[in-house]
Design a protein around this motif. Structure first.
Motif, mmCIF file in Angstrom:
data_model
loop_
_atom_site.group_PDB
_atom_site.id
_atom_site.type_symbol
_atom_site.label_atom_id
_atom_site.label_comp_id
_atom_site.label_asym_id
_atom_site.label_seq_id
_atom_site.Cartn_x
_atom_site.Cartn_y
_atom_site.Cartn_z
ATOM 1 N N VAL A 56 50.206 17.099 25.654
ATOM 2 C CA VAL A 56 50.023 17.677 24.315
ATOM 3 C C VAL A 56 49.094 18.886 24.397
ATOM 4 N N LEU A 57 48.004 18.747 25.142
ATOM 5 C CA LEU A 57 47.066 19.867 25.291
ATOM 6 C C LEU A 57 47.737 21.063 25.960
ATOM 7 N N GLU A 58 48.589 20.805 26.939
ATOM 8 C CA GLU A 58 49.294 21.893 27.619
ATOM 9 C C GLU A 58 50.218 22.617 26.631
ATOM 10 N N TYR A 59 50.923 21.855 25.803
ATOM 11 C CA TYR A 59 51.771 22.452 24.763
ATOM 12 C C TYR A 59 50.919 23.321 23.830
ATOM 13 N N MET A 60 49.793 22.773 23.371
ATOM 14 C CA MET A 60 48.924 23.500 22.450
ATOM 15 C C MET A 60 48.395 24.780 23.086
ATOM 16 N N LYS A 61 48.083 24.709 24.363
ATOM 17 C CA LYS A 61 47.595 25.898 25.078
ATOM 18 C C LYS A 61 48.678 26.976 25.117
ATOM 19 N N LYS A 62 49.908 26.583 25.464
ATOM 20 C CA LYS A 62 51.020 27.541 25.544
ATOM 21 C C LYS A 62 51.323 28.177 24.194
ATOM 22 N N LEU A 79 45.007 25.928 20.513
ATOM 23 C CA LEU A 79 43.686 25.373 20.823
ATOM 24 C C LEU A 79 42.531 26.208 20.270
ATOM 25 N N ASP A 80 42.763 27.476 20.021
ATOM 26 C CA ASP A 80 41.697 28.321 19.474
ATOM 27 C C ASP A 80 41.465 28.089 17.986
ATOM 28 N N ARG A 81 42.486 27.629 17.280
ATOM 29 C CA ARG A 81 42.343 27.487 15.831
ATOM 30 C C ARG A 81 42.492 26.066 15.315
#
Length: 136
Positions: A67-73, A77-79
């Motif tokens: 999930v974090l990898e998806y959010m990073k792409k 993750l910044d907002r």
């Protein structure tokens, strides 16, 4: 003034989703996801209305790191703050999670009043930052 009003609780165990949901239901609409792909589906549909993601790391099929990898792409993750809620207290997991710039890590079992306050502080910080265009 809340511009975002939803808390996304991601955990494969229903009891954990229920417990976390109850902590935030009074002040936020709680959206639950039982796995990583379901969390991604919610974010794709409603990321602009999410105030925070409470994310378990250890889940079948797609872990919290997926999930974090998806959010990073997707640049989320910044907002959109992520609070890891896990029973994995290893330094390796913490280091890996913080590499994704998660807002916090809470180890289970947790004290409801404490997690509520910590998450509210994070939501306020991100809201303030977004309102005034500041970086964390």
């Amino acid at each position: 003034m809340k511009t975002k009003n939803k808390v996304l609780v991601v955990d494969d165990k229903g009891i954990n989703r229920y417990m976390l949901g109850n902590i935030f239901r009074e002040d936020y609409e709680v959206v639950e996801a039982s796995g990583g792909q379901m969390a991604i589906d919610v974010m794709e549909a409603d990321a602009g209305n999410l105030a925070v993601v409470l994310l378990d790391i250890i889940m079948p099929v797609m872990s919290g790191f997926g999930v974090l990898e998806y959010m990073k792409k997707k640049g989320l993750l910044d907002r959109l703050p992520v609070v890891i809620v896990t029973d994995d207290d290893s330094e390796e997991t913490s280091d890996r999670a913080f590499e994704y710039k998660v807002a916090d890590i809470v180890i289970k079992p947790f004290e409801p009043k404490i997690i509520r306050r910590r998450v509210q502080n994070i939501i306020e910080l991100y809201t303030y930052r977004e309102k005034f265009g500041m970086e964390l």
